[in-house]
Motif scaffolding. Structure first.
Motif, PDB file in Angstrom:
ATOM      1  N   ARG A   1      42.048  46.530  67.604  1.00  0.00           N
ATOM      2  CA  ARG A   1      41.845  47.975  67.682  1.00  0.00           C
ATOM      3  C   ARG A   1      43.155  48.729  67.475  1.00  0.00           C
ATOM      4  O   ARG A   1      43.207  49.755  66.776  1.00  0.00           O
ATOM      5  CB  ARG A   1      41.263  48.359  69.050  1.00  0.00           C
ATOM      6  N   ASP A   2      44.243  48.226  68.067  1.00  0.00           N
ATOM      7  CA  ASP A   2      45.500  48.966  68.068  1.00  0.00           C
ATOM      8  C   ASP A   2      46.518  48.490  67.043  1.00  0.00           C
ATOM      9  O   ASP A   2      47.615  49.051  66.962  1.00  0.00           O
ATOM     10  CB  ASP A   2      46.133  48.899  69.464  1.00  0.00           C
ATOM     11  N   VAL A   3      46.191  47.469  66.263  1.00  0.00           N
ATOM     12  CA  VAL A   3      47.115  46.990  65.230  1.00  0.00           C
ATOM     13  C   VAL A   3      46.338  46.282  64.140  1.00  0.00           C
ATOM     14  O   VAL A   3      45.333  45.615  64.402  1.00  0.00           O
ATOM     15  CB  VAL A   3      48.187  46.050  65.835  1.00  0.00           C
ATOM     16  N   GLY A   4      46.784  46.451  62.904  1.00  0.00           N
ATOM     17  CA  GLY A   4      46.095  45.795  61.796  1.00  0.00           C
ATOM     18  C   GLY A   4      46.972  45.732  60.566  1.00  0.00           C
ATOM     19  O   GLY A   4      48.045  46.357  60.504  1.00  0.00           O
ATOM     20  N   GLY A   5      46.530  44.975  59.590  1.00  0.00           N
ATOM     21  CA  GLY A   5      47.303  44.852  58.363  1.00  0.00           C
ATOM     22  C   GLY A   5      46.456  44.376  57.208  1.00  0.00           C
ATOM     23  O   GLY A   5      45.360  43.844  57.393  1.00  0.00           O
ATOM     24  N   CYS A   6      46.966  44.585  56.008  1.00  0.00           N
ATOM     25  CA  CYS A   6      46.308  44.095  54.801  1.00  0.00           C
ATOM     26  C   CYS A   6      47.375  43.865  53.737  1.00  0.00           C
ATOM     27  O   CYS A   6      48.549  44.173  53.945  1.00  0.00           O
ATOM     28  CB  CYS A   6      45.229  45.071  54.310  1.00  0.00           C
ATOM     29  N   VAL A   7      46.963  43.315  52.617  1.00  0.00           N
ATOM     30  CA  VAL A   7      47.903  42.943  51.554  1.00  0.00           C
ATOM     31  C   VAL A   7      47.479  43.574  50.237  1.00  0.00           C
ATOM     32  O   VAL A   7      46.281  43.654  49.934  1.00  0.00           O
ATOM     33  CB  VAL A   7      47.972  41.402  51.406  1.00  0.00           C
ATOM     34  N   ALA A   8      48.451  44.012  49.458  1.00  0.00           N
ATOM     35  CA  ALA A   8      48.206  44.562  48.128  1.00  0.00           C
ATOM     36  C   ALA A   8      49.033  43.788  47.112  1.00  0.00           C
ATOM     37  O   ALA A   8      50.090  43.246  47.440  1.00  0.00           O
ATOM     38  CB  ALA A   8      48.580  46.039  48.093  1.00  0.00           C
ATOM     39  N   LYS A   9      48.548  43.747  45.877  1.00  0.00           N
ATOM     40  CA  LYS A   9      49.244  42.983  44.832  1.00  0.00           C
ATOM     41  C   LYS A   9      50.449  43.728  44.276  1.00  0.00           C
ATOM     42  O   LYS A   9      51.432  43.105  43.871  1.00  0.00           O
ATOM     43  CB  LYS A   9      48.266  42.647  43.714  1.00  0.00           C
ATOM     44  N   THR A  10      50.362  45.036  44.217  1.00  0.00           N
ATOM     45  CA  THR A  10      51.448  45.828  43.628  1.00  0.00           C
ATOM     46  C   THR A  10      51.906  46.915  44.597  1.00  0.00           C
ATOM     47  O   THR A  10      51.192  47.284  45.532  1.00  0.00           O
ATOM     48  CB  THR A  10      50.993  46.498  42.317  1.00  0.00           C
ATOM     49  N   HIS A  11      53.104  47.439  44.347  1.00  0.00           N
ATOM     50  CA  HIS A  11      53.624  48.512  45.183  1.00  0.00           C
ATOM     51  C   HIS A  11      52.776  49.770  45.035  1.00  0.00           C
ATOM     52  O   HIS A  11      52.535  50.499  46.015  1.00  0.00           O
ATOM     53  CB  HIS A  11      55.075  48.810  44.822  1.00  0.00           C
ATOM     54  N   LYS A  12      52.305  50.022  43.834  1.00  0.00           N
ATOM     55  CA  LYS A  12      51.458  51.192  43.601  1.00  0.00           C
ATOM     56  C   LYS A  12      50.187  51.103  44.433  1.00  0.00           C
ATOM     57  O   LYS A  12      49.773  52.091  45.060  1.00  0.00           O
ATOM     58  CB  LYS A  12      51.110  51.299  42.113  1.00  0.00           C
ATOM     59  N   GLU A  13      49.568  49.927  44.427  1.00  0.00           N
ATOM     60  CA  GLU A  13      48.348  49.736  45.200  1.00  0.00           C
ATOM     61  C   GLU A  13      48.629  49.887  46.692  1.00  0.00           C
ATOM     62  O   GLU A  13      47.842  50.497  47.434  1.00  0.00           O
ATOM     63  CB  GLU A  13      47.747  48.357  44.920  1.00  0.00           C
ATOM     64  N   ALA A  14      49.763  49.325  47.148  1.00  0.00           N
ATOM     65  CA  ALA A  14      50.124  49.418  48.560  1.00  0.00           C
ATOM     66  C   ALA A  14      50.319  50.872  48.981  1.00  0.00           C
ATOM     67  O   ALA A  14      49.896  51.286  50.070  1.00  0.00           O
ATOM     68  CB  ALA A  14      51.401  48.615  48.827  1.00  0.00           C
ATOM     69  N   THR A  15      50.963  51.657  48.117  1.00  0.00           N
ATOM     70  CA  THR A  15      51.194  53.071  48.411  1.00  0.00           C
ATOM     71  C   THR A  15      49.876  53.830  48.490  1.00  0.00           C
ATOM     72  O   THR A  15      49.682  54.680  49.374  1.00  0.00           O
ATOM     73  CB  THR A  15      52.091  53.700  47.326  1.00  0.00           C
ATOM     74  N   GLU A  16      48.963  53.517  47.587  1.00  0.00           N
ATOM     75  CA  GLU A  16      47.654  54.179  47.595  1.00  0.00           C
ATOM     76  C   GLU A  16      46.873  53.846  48.861  1.00  0.00           C
ATOM     77  O   GLU A  16      46.252  54.720  49.480  1.00  0.00           O
ATOM     78  CB  GLU A  16      46.858  53.760  46.351  1.00  0.00           C
ATOM     79  N   ILE A  17      46.915  52.566  49.256  1.00  0.00           N
ATOM     80  CA  ILE A  17      46.201  52.146  50.471  1.00  0.00           C
ATOM     81  C   ILE A  17      46.823  52.798  51.704  1.00  0.00           C
ATOM     82  O   ILE A  17      46.107  53.300  52.585  1.00  0.00           O
ATOM     83  CB  ILE A  17      46.222  50.609  50.606  1.00  0.00           C
ATOM     84  N   ALA A  18      48.155  52.787  51.781  1.00  0.00           N
ATOM     85  CA  ALA A  18      48.839  53.392  52.925  1.00  0.00           C
ATOM     86  C   ALA A  18      48.489  54.873  53.057  1.00  0.00           C
ATOM     87  O   ALA A  18      48.261  55.374  54.167  1.00  0.00           O
ATOM     88  CB  ALA A  18      50.350  53.212  52.786  1.00  0.00           C
ATOM     89  N   THR A  19      48.417  55.565  51.929  1.00  0.00           N
ATOM     90  CA  THR A  19      48.065  56.984  51.934  1.00  0.00           C
ATOM     91  C   THR A  19      46.650  57.196  52.468  1.00  0.00           C
ATOM     92  O   THR A  19      46.397  58.090  53.285  1.00  0.00           O
ATOM     93  CB  THR A  19      48.174  57.572  50.514  1.00  0.00           C
ATOM     94  N   LYS A  20      45.717  56.352  52.021  1.00  0.00           N
ATOM     95  CA  LYS A  20      44.330  56.455  52.486  1.00  0.00           C
ATOM     96  C   LYS A  20      44.228  56.166  53.983  1.00  0.00           C
ATOM     97  O   LYS A  20      43.472  56.820  54.711  1.00  0.00           O
ATOM     98  CB  LYS A  20      43.451  55.484  51.699  1.00  0.00           C
TER      99      LYS A  20
END
Length: 255
Positions: free
Chosen positions: A227-246
């Protein structure tokens, strides 16, 4: 992650089942145990072995599990304690993962370290003279990390955000709350080999009751957590930035 063909499986992650049918059909037994309310894997494993198999671990294992439980449950009194790289928790972590990923000597060196740990105990192990030089370089690491966050992190609503994909070294996400003590959450982008990790956590020193579940949020992007911590993985920096923004937008909109 759970798999129905696993001979042994003990876990506490609230997003451990990737298939709803596996979760619906799961039953605890003498080799499989799931308790999403338990604070740490180390503590849960010892409790399971003691309860179901009458196994009483040696003192050194009990001590290591105690340290692991403190880390996993964020049992720190304040942010300064969490950023103390001279603590037993951090010394143990640094020593057990001091080799780079992919280094063929890692397994042998770590095995030797664990054997030594089992012989003399955690307190003497982390203070062995042969480790002094290595650990000394981390004495001021907490302060240096805070300086990085002070320069590069920004506040977005309830969230402290930093892109650490261009920085190397140990991670300690609690530095976010040293810079932004009123932030309710932190989100961070990390570079991990050929991929990028997105980490999100709730401020453990803010007493705020919420049903917002970071692990379930990360599950949308192929990750998971609690509930209080989580994570995921992205293949590219662009994808990671988009996910982080969402993720940041969803936290601010729904929490």
């Amino acid at each position: 992650m759970f798999h129905p063909e696993a001979d042994w499986w003990i876990d506490h992650h609230q997003t451990a089942f990737i298939d709803p049918d596996w979760e619906n059909n799961f039953k605890n037994d003498n080799q499989h145990h799931y308790d999403p309310e338990f604070g740490s894997c180390a503590g849960l494993l010892l409790k399971f072995l003691r309860t179901h198999h009458s196994y009483h671990a040696p003192k050194f294992i009990e001590k290591v599990a105690e340290v692991g439980h403190k880390v996993d449950t964020v049992g720190y009194k304040n942010v300064d304690e969490a950023l103390d790289f001279t603590s037993i928790e951090w010394k143990l972590r640094l020593l057990l993962k001091r080799n780079k990923e992919g280094d063929n000597s890692y397994i042998l060196i770590t095995q030797k370290a664990i054997e030594t740990l089992a012989t003399i105990g955690i307190d003497d192990f982390v203070n062995l003279p042969e480790y002094h030089e290595y650990l000394d370089q981390f004495k001021n690491y907490g302060e240096n990390l805070v300086a990085v966050y002070a320069e590069h992190s920004i506040i977005k609503g309830k969230v402290s955000f930093i892109d650490r994909s261009n920085f190397t070294g140990e991670q300690n996400h609690f530095a976010a709350y040293k810079i932004h003590p009123t932030a309710l959450y932190e989100v961070c982008i990390l570079h991990r080999g050929n991929s990028f990790g997105i980490h999100a956590g709730k401020n453990p020193w803010k007493d705020k009751n919420t049903n917002f579940h970071l692990g379930n949020l990360m599950k949308k992007y192929g990750g998971g957590g609690h509930r209080d911590v989580g994570g995921c993985v992205a293949k590219t920096h662009k994808e990671a930035t988009e996910i982080a923004t969402k993720i940041i937008d969803e936290i601010n909109e729904n929490d």
